[in-house]
Structures are given as structure tokens and as C-alpha cells.
Write a protein that holds these residues in place. Structure first.
Motif, PDB file in Angstrom:
ATOM      1  N   SER A   1       0.851  -1.185   0.000  1.00 57.55           N
ATOM      2  CA  SER A   1       0.000   0.000   0.000  1.00 57.55           C
ATOM      3  C   SER A   1       0.886   1.235   0.000  1.00 57.55           C
ATOM      4  N   VAL A   2       0.374   2.328  -0.544  1.00 56.63           N
ATOM      5  CA  VAL A   2       1.113   3.589  -0.557  1.00 56.63           C
ATOM      6  C   VAL A   2       0.158   4.712  -0.166  1.00 56.63           C
ATOM      7  N   ASP A   3       0.646   5.686   0.590  1.00 51.57           N
ATOM      8  CA  ASP A   3      -0.228   6.777   1.023  1.00 51.57           C
ATOM      9  C   ASP A   3       0.577   8.005   1.405  1.00 51.57           C
ATOM     10  N   GLY A   4      -0.133   9.069   1.710  1.00 51.55           N
ATOM     11  CA  GLY A   4       0.456  10.310   2.209  1.00 51.55           C
ATOM     12  C   GLY A   4      -0.301  10.751   3.442  1.00 51.55           C
ATOM     13  N   VAL A   5       0.000  11.945   3.933  1.00 55.28           N
ATOM     14  CA  VAL A   5      -0.648  12.463   5.143  1.00 55.28           C
ATOM     15  C   VAL A   5      -1.632  13.581   4.814  1.00 55.28           C
ATOM     16  N   GLY A   6      -1.585  14.095   3.587  1.00 54.95           N
ATOM     17  CA  GLY A   6      -2.524  15.131   3.185  1.00 54.95           C
ATOM     18  C   GLY A   6      -2.282  16.453   3.895  1.00 54.95           C
ATOM     19  N   THR A   7      -3.354  17.223   4.048  1.00 54.56           N
ATOM     20  CA  THR A   7      -3.200  18.580   4.582  1.00 54.56           C
ATOM     21  C   THR A   7      -3.057  18.618   6.103  1.00 54.56           C
ATOM     22  N   LYS A   8      -2.972  17.472   6.760  1.00 52.92           N
ATOM     23  CA  LYS A   8      -2.572  17.461   8.168  1.00 52.92           C
ATOM     24  C   LYS A   8      -1.186  18.097   8.305  1.00 52.92           C
ATOM     25  N   LEU A   9      -0.405  18.017   7.227  1.00 49.77           N
ATOM     26  CA  LEU A   9       0.921  18.644   7.226  1.00 49.77           C
ATOM     27  C   LEU A   9       0.846  20.142   7.532  1.00 49.77           C
ATOM     28  N   LYS A  10      -0.229  20.792   7.099  1.00 55.30           N
ATOM     29  CA  LYS A  10      -0.384  22.228   7.340  1.00 55.30           C
ATOM     30  C   LYS A  10      -0.390  22.533   8.846  1.00 55.30           C
ATOM     31  N   ILE A  11      -0.962  21.621   9.628  1.00 53.60           N
ATOM     32  CA  ILE A  11      -0.985  21.812  11.082  1.00 53.60           C
ATOM     33  C   ILE A  11       0.424  21.635  11.642  1.00 53.60           C
ATOM     34  N   ALA A  12       1.143  20.644  11.131  1.00 52.55           N
ATOM     35  CA  ALA A  12       2.528  20.423  11.580  1.00 52.55           C
ATOM     36  C   ALA A  12       3.395  21.645  11.279  1.00 52.55           C
ATOM     37  N   PHE A  13       3.209  22.236  10.082  1.00 49.80           N
ATOM     38  CA  PHE A  13       3.980  23.430   9.736  1.00 49.80           C
ATOM     39  C   PHE A  13       3.659  24.579  10.692  1.00 49.80           C
ATOM     40  N   ALA A  14       2.366  24.783  10.932  1.00 50.06           N
ATOM     41  CA  ALA A  14       1.937  25.894  11.790  1.00 50.06           C
ATOM     42  C   ALA A  14       2.438  25.726  13.215  1.00 50.06           C
ATOM     43  N   MET A  15       2.465  24.474  13.684  1.00 51.07           N
ATOM     44  CA  MET A  15       2.875  24.186  15.070  1.00 51.07           C
ATOM     45  C   MET A  15       4.391  24.007  15.186  1.00 51.07           C
ATOM     46  N   ASN A  16       5.069  23.931  14.031  1.00 43.91           N
ATOM     47  CA  ASN A  16       6.501  23.607  14.004  1.00 43.91           C
ATOM     48  C   ASN A  16       6.774  22.343  14.830  1.00 43.91           C
ATOM     49  N   LYS A  17       5.919  21.344  14.596  1.00 44.05           N
ATOM     50  CA  LYS A  17       6.024  20.059  15.305  1.00 44.05           C
ATOM     51  C   LYS A  17       6.013  18.963  14.250  1.00 44.05           C
ATOM     52  N   HIS A  18       7.120  18.242  14.133  1.00 45.37           N
ATOM     53  CA  HIS A  18       7.292  17.341  12.989  1.00 45.37           C
ATOM     54  C   HIS A  18       7.529  15.877  13.378  1.00 45.37           C
ATOM     55  N   ASP A  19       7.455  15.557  14.673  1.00 42.03           N
ATOM     56  CA  ASP A  19       7.793  14.201  15.107  1.00 42.03           C
ATOM     57  C   ASP A  19       6.603  13.244  15.104  1.00 42.03           C
ATOM     58  N   THR A  20       5.408  13.741  14.755  1.00 42.44           N
ATOM     59  CA  THR A  20       4.237  12.859  14.737  1.00 42.44           C
ATOM     60  C   THR A  20       3.824  12.459  13.320  1.00 42.44           C
ATOM     61  N   ILE A  21       4.195  13.277  12.347  1.00 39.03           N
ATOM     62  CA  ILE A  21       3.745  13.066  10.964  1.00 39.03           C
ATOM     63  C   ILE A  21       4.208  11.716  10.411  1.00 39.03           C
ATOM     64  N   GLY A  22       5.477  11.368  10.691  1.00 38.90           N
ATOM     65  CA  GLY A  22       5.998  10.083  10.214  1.00 38.90           C
ATOM     66  C   GLY A  22       5.242   8.912  10.799  1.00 38.90           C
ATOM     67  N   ALA A  23       4.916   9.008  12.094  1.00 36.21           N
ATOM     68  CA  ALA A  23       4.154   7.934  12.753  1.00 36.21           C
ATOM     69  C   ALA A  23       2.757   7.820  12.156  1.00 36.21           C
ATOM     70  N   ASP A  24       2.132   8.966  11.863  1.00 36.35           N
ATOM     71  CA  ASP A  24       0.812   8.952  11.210  1.00 36.35           C
ATOM     72  C   ASP A  24       0.843   8.121   9.941  1.00 36.35           C
ATOM     73  N   LEU A  25       1.870   8.373   9.139  1.00 36.67           N
ATOM     74  CA  LEU A  25       1.948   7.738   7.824  1.00 36.67           C
ATOM     75  C   LEU A  25       2.188   6.234   7.940  1.00 36.67           C
ATOM     76  N   VAL A  26       3.123   5.836   8.799  1.00 42.01           N
ATOM     77  CA  VAL A  26       3.390   4.408   8.987  1.00 42.01           C
ATOM     78  C   VAL A  26       2.130   3.699   9.479  1.00 42.01           C
ATOM     79  N   ASN A  27       1.488   4.258  10.494  1.00 38.89           N
ATOM     80  CA  ASN A  27       0.321   3.607  11.084  1.00 38.89           C
ATOM     81  C   ASN A  27      -0.833   3.506  10.088  1.00 38.89           C
ATOM     82  N   HIS A  28      -1.011   4.553   9.301  1.00 43.68           N
ATOM     83  CA  HIS A  28      -2.062   4.511   8.270  1.00 43.68           C
ATOM     84  C   HIS A  28      -1.793   3.356   7.302  1.00 43.68           C
TER      85      HIS A  28
END
Length: 349
Positions: free
Chosen positions: A61-88
Motif C-alpha cells: 500500500s502507498v499513502d500520504g498524510v494530506g493537509t494534516k501537514l499544514k498543522i505540523a507546519f503551523a505548530m513547528n512540530k514534525h515528530d508525529t507526521i511520520g508515525a501517522d503515515l506508517v500507522n495509516h
């Protein structure tokens, strides 16, 4: 020392190599014995142990995280996005009964920021380790002028394996009278963020730092909650209830398309899934969306998971046992509906 021409044009190969030199240490926790070679080759090597299977079927399977990234950019918090993608991705192959083997990531950005890169990779590595899935390789692309400053995109590919005879196929096994169990999500997971951002930031006038009483949290932190992995739970359920006969008939990952588009993927043509609103404890974020967005329920249940990240369709006489087992594994779960005669659709009532 004169700056190299490519670096002056915006692509710093030396910086990229320096950052990537930290990868072996970051990825050590995801190592499986089947992995051959080292990170950094042209291709990742994985020696599948075929002796464990009579007829192994690879599932990808292949996927992305979509516009949830916009929240990561705004929060300057990047350590959860990778986990989101793997778990999805783990969840997408888990619904077929597959266990994950290895994962590959892609990260594209305008300018490579070392601390951001490391945080994203840490998220990938943490989730891979938790899912017993090796992070076998990836690609990092520097593309100046292609992304807005401070932004990036990520995608991932997962490969897993399942014994052919144990592969789940709800279209053949699900029947009228089966029970639908809903397993709790942590929040929005990785879907519906374009609409959620419009609701919270435009309609309700909130900022990502806004503290919302009902959430006991800021809206930004609430929207960055990590997508739950159901992979280990699915494997334990199958081991417990499907060893001799298939008592757990099917799973559906409630992602983009919500209940309306995802559950039909595992239904026979003559059956509908009847989902009963109010049969589970809805998370506060969805209560706010439901009460204040002005979006009709039929669309909400097609866009959002509404607090249910995965559904299991089980034989009616085993529903209580399955529900009890899921709860014993520290997941909230409820009976949220049943399979009825129909035409392969989801009805939310």
C-alpha cells in the motif's frame, strides 16, 4: 571556500549527505533479521522467510498524510507526521490480515532543514519499531522553488505478507446478521483536514494555539494526535478467533471516505452495513464539528471517522467475546451496527 554551483542554486548535496549519515543510528530500532545490506544502497534488501508460509502473499500500500501537514507546519512540530503515515499504511494492509514487513518513505522539500528531517524520520522509526516493521529505505528530494518556504511533503510505501488461506475476504464471508464492532480512533487521524481546517480556522475563527474547553487541549495539538495503529490488535484478534474458523470476517479502515465509502469495500453485493449513530462515545472534537459546522450528517460520516478508526465485522455469536478481547488490549470499542440485506452500501441511521 566558494559555494558549489548546485548549492547556490538551492540544492546542497553535501548537507543532504551529512544529514543522511545519521540515518543508521535513527533506524536501528526498526531492524529485522530478514534485512540484508545497509541503508543507503540503490534498493532495500529483505529476505522473506518463506519457510514460515505455505503460500505467502505480499500485500502493499502507498499513502500520504494530506493537509494534516499544514498543522505540523503551523505548530513547528514534525515528530508525529511520520508515525501517522506508517500507522495509516499498516492499517491498510492489516484489513487483509497481513503483517507488515518493511516500509519506505519519501520526503520532498524546497530547502532541507536538518532538524525537521530528523524529527520526521524519528516519527517513521518510532512507528515502524512499534509495528515490528523495518524502515528499509527512502528518498529525500530537495526541490527549490517547488514548495513554499518551510513546507514539505511525505509519502510512504509498505509491504507486508499474509498466508493465502488466511487472507480476509469479507465479500465472500460476511453475511446478514453479522455484528459490526467499532474500534476507537484518537481523533481525525489523517483524513478530512481540508474541511476541518475550514471549520475551525475560518468558520469558528480559532487559531491553532486556541485552547478549547471541551477538548482540554489546543486545537492544534488535538489535530496532531497520532493516527492509531490497529495492526498488532488485528494480528492478535486473528490468532485468537480465526485459528480454526473465521469468526472475525472482515475489517475496514475508516479513512478518507469515512463509513460511507470504506465499509462497502468488504461487503457482499447483497448486504448493507447498518451503522447506528450514538452507539459509541464520540470524541469531543467530532461533537464540536457536528454541532457547529453546519455540515449535514450524511457528509460528516463520509468525510470523517467520527471517532471510529477501524471496524470489525464478526459472527454474531462471537461478538461479545471479540468486544471483550479488544477492550482487554487497551482499545475502546463498541457494537455500532449490523449487517442487513441490501445492495453493498453503508447506511448510517
Amino acid at each position: 571556500m566558494k559555494q558549489k554551483a548546485y548549492a547556490a542554486a538551492g540544492v546542497d548535496i553535501d548537507l543532504g549527505n551529512k544529514v543522511k549519515s545519521t540515518l543508521p543510528q535513527l533506524l536501528a530500532s526498526t531492524h529485522r533479521r530478514e534485512v540484508l545490506g545497509k541503508v543507503g544502497g540503490f534498493g532495500g534488501l529483505f529476505a522473506l522467510d518463506v519457510k514460515k508460509y505455505r503460500e505467502p502473499v505480499l500485500v502493499s500500500s502507498v499513502d500520504g498524510v494530506g493537509t494534516k501537514l499544514k498543522i505540523a507546519f503551523a505548530m513547528n512540530k514534525h515528530d508525529t507526521i511520520g508515525a501517522d503515515l506508517v500507522n495509516h499504511c499498516v492499517n491498510d494492509i492489516a484489513v487483509l490480515g497481513a503483517e507488515p514487513l518493511f516500509f519506505l518513505d519519501y520526503l520532498g522539500t524546497g530547502k532541507l532543514e536538518p532538524h525537521v528531517f530528523k524529527e520526521v524520520i524519528k516519527g517513521f522509526a518510532r512507528a515502524c519499531a512499534e509495528n515490528n516493521c523495518t524502515l528499509i529505505g527512502g528518498e529525500t528530494a530537495q526541490m527549490p522553488g517547488f514548495y513554499q518556504a518551510g513546507e514539505y511533503d511525505v509519502s510512504g510505501t509498505i509491504v507486508g505478507v499474509v498466508e493465502k488461506s488466511r487472507m480476509l475476504n469479507g465479500q465472500k464471508t460476511v453475511k446478514c446478521g453479522d455484528v459490526i464492532i467499532g474500534i476507537a480512533s484518537s481523533g481525525l487521524h489523517t483524513n478530512g483536514y481540508s474541511l476541518a481546517r475550514k471549520i475551525f480556522f475560518e468558520q469558528l475563527g480559532l487559531d491553532f494555539k486556541s485552547r478549547v474547553v471541551e477538548l482540554k487541549n489546543t486545537i492544534g495539538d488535538e489535530m496532531l494526535k497520532v493516527h492509531v495503529s490497529y495492526g498488532p490488535l488485528v494480528q492478535r484478534l486473528l490468532k485468537r478467533f480465526n485459528a480454526k474458523q473465521s469468526q472475525v470476517k472482515a475489517f475496514a479502515h475508516i479513512t478518507g471516505g469515512g463509513f460511507v465509502d470504506n465499509i462497502p469495500r468488504v461487503l457482499p453485493k447483497a448486504c448493507d452495513a447498518l451503522i447506528r449513530k450514538g452507539s459509541w462515545d464520540m470524541l469531543p472534537i467530532f461533537k464540536i464539528i457536528e454541532a457547529k459546522s453546519g455540515v449535514p450528517d450524511e457528509e460528516l460520516y463520509q468525510v470523517f471517522n467520527m471517532g471510529i478508526g477501524m471496524v470489525a465485522i464478526v459472527a454474531a455469536d462471537k461478538a461479545k467475546d471479540v468486544l471483550k478481547f479488544i477492550r482487554s488490549q487497551k482499545h475502546d470499542a463498541w457494537v455500532i451496527g449490523e449487517i442487513v440485506k441490501g445492495s453493498g452500501e453503508t447506511r448510517v441511521v
